[in-house]
Design an enzyme around this catalytic site. Sequence first.
Site, short mmCIF file in Angstrom:
data_model
loop_
_atom_site.label_atom_id
_atom_site.label_comp_id
_atom_site.label_asym_id
_atom_site.label_seq_id
_atom_site.Cartn_x
_atom_site.Cartn_y
_atom_site.Cartn_z
N GLY A 70 -12.60 6.45 -54.64
CA GLY A 70 -13.22 7.70 -55.06
C GLY A 70 -14.13 7.53 -56.27
O GLY A 70 -15.21 8.11 -56.33
N ASN A 151 -7.89 18.07 -59.14
CA ASN A 151 -6.77 17.14 -59.05
C ASN A 151 -5.58 17.52 -59.91
O ASN A 151 -4.47 17.09 -59.64
CB ASN A 151 -7.22 15.71 -59.39
N GLN A 179 -9.25 15.23 -53.42
CA GLN A 179 -7.98 15.98 -53.32
C GLN A 179 -7.99 17.00 -52.18
O GLN A 179 -6.99 17.66 -51.95
CB GLN A 179 -7.70 16.71 -54.64
N SER A 199 -11.07 9.16 -51.00
CA SER A 199 -10.33 7.95 -51.38
C SER A 199 -9.05 7.84 -50.56
O SER A 199 -8.24 8.77 -50.54
CB SER A 199 -9.99 8.02 -52.86
N HIS A 201 -6.19 6.27 -50.82
CA HIS A 201 -4.81 6.26 -51.36
C HIS A 201 -4.28 7.64 -51.72
O HIS A 201 -3.13 7.80 -52.07
CB HIS A 201 -4.70 5.28 -52.54
N CYS A 324 -4.88 9.66 -65.53
CA CYS A 324 -5.87 8.95 -66.33
C CYS A 324 -5.77 9.32 -67.80
O CYS A 324 -6.12 8.54 -68.67
CB CYS A 324 -7.28 9.28 -65.85
#
Length: 401
Positions: A70, A151, A179, A199, A201, A324
Amino acid sequence: MFVYADNAATTAVSPKVVEAMLPYFTEVYGNPSSLYSVGQKAKEVLEESRERIAKLLGASPREIYFTSGGSEADNQAIISAARLGARKGKKHIVSTKFEHHAVLHTLRELEKEGFEITLLDVHENGVIEASQVADAIREDTALVTIMYANNEIGTVQPIAEIGAICKEKGVIFHTDAVQAVSHIHINVKEQNIDMLSISAHKFHGPKGVGVLYARGGIILTNIINGGAQERGKRAGTENLAGIVGMTVALEEAVTHMDENNAKLAKLQDRLIEGLSKIPYSELNGDRENRVKSNVNFCFEGVEGESLLLLLDDKGVAVSSGSACTSGSLDPSHVLLAIGRPHEVAHGSLRVSLGEDATEEQVDYIVKSVAEVIEYLRSFSPFWGDLVSGKRQHIFAEHTVA
Ligand SMILES: *Cc1c(COP(=O)(O)O)cnc(C)c1O
């Protein structure tokens, strides 16, 4: 009990996905650029995966570029649109205050190069209105980039409406749909999306692989230079096992989306109802307009970091702020963007349920959170000030969910 409830951070790779990937490590391991048959077989599978992913998004295969995830897709989308705009003297970009850092930090870099960035305010319910976008677009706007689902708080933005506005005004529209893609039906053509990032994962695929969709006619700027892979727009030998895994994972997610959402909606209700009973707590983001996996709460008088570490001791894996930013003491930029004051933005909890979650797990989460909060408050000086009246409460004692 162990409950993994941090699926917005990452997900377990599903056994079906692992099984689909295995032959591409040990049997069909050829380089898709090689001319002999094990290479050509790999090339065939690569292009078949591209077709399958394109179909799931309502795109054409030539519009699908495989990336490392992503973050890379967001970087390449934004930089490409910025370069295209700059050639025509357009150096203005519209986004929001609560984007993922892959977007916000890329915009910050472009700002240093002389681009002007307008970051839209987000309403208290975690949603922006399409009219805000319409009002922000100027003659020199090169790009609008707005995430599909947030997210941290899971709120969903009016993407099709924004897409229609951008199309009418002739501005490129990118959405970070990392998301959203496993929770909301996406069709890039119907929703007028010019560029989109996903993305693997985040939907039970492997880490380190993603997609950038770019509408035909949008010329991408290379971020990674080298060989001619991905039609010359993204160098590097293709992560074929990862791409195959992502394809299977996305098919699974889209096929089972409606039943998963129906199941998750019930668990979400139960979780929100349970956590709302904790005094001086409040749900972050709109009650209805959110992906069904996400529940995010603020609690007065607790510190998110301590909360999640003590929950970990009880076997509950959740997050506070975003993955993050945890590790830093800054409160979440998302919670600040929706107007939460610093002192409660620090005390936030994100629970993101997986499709296999159960009522028992939800009840265990609620019980554990209630216990940990009571414990943390018992020796918090901040909470003491609230109890003694030295400080004013921000939330009502009880809110109706
Ligand atoms: C996880 C995430 C990303 C980053 O994706 P990676 O594949 O981990 O680089 C970008 N945007 C959003 C909204 C995300 O949740």
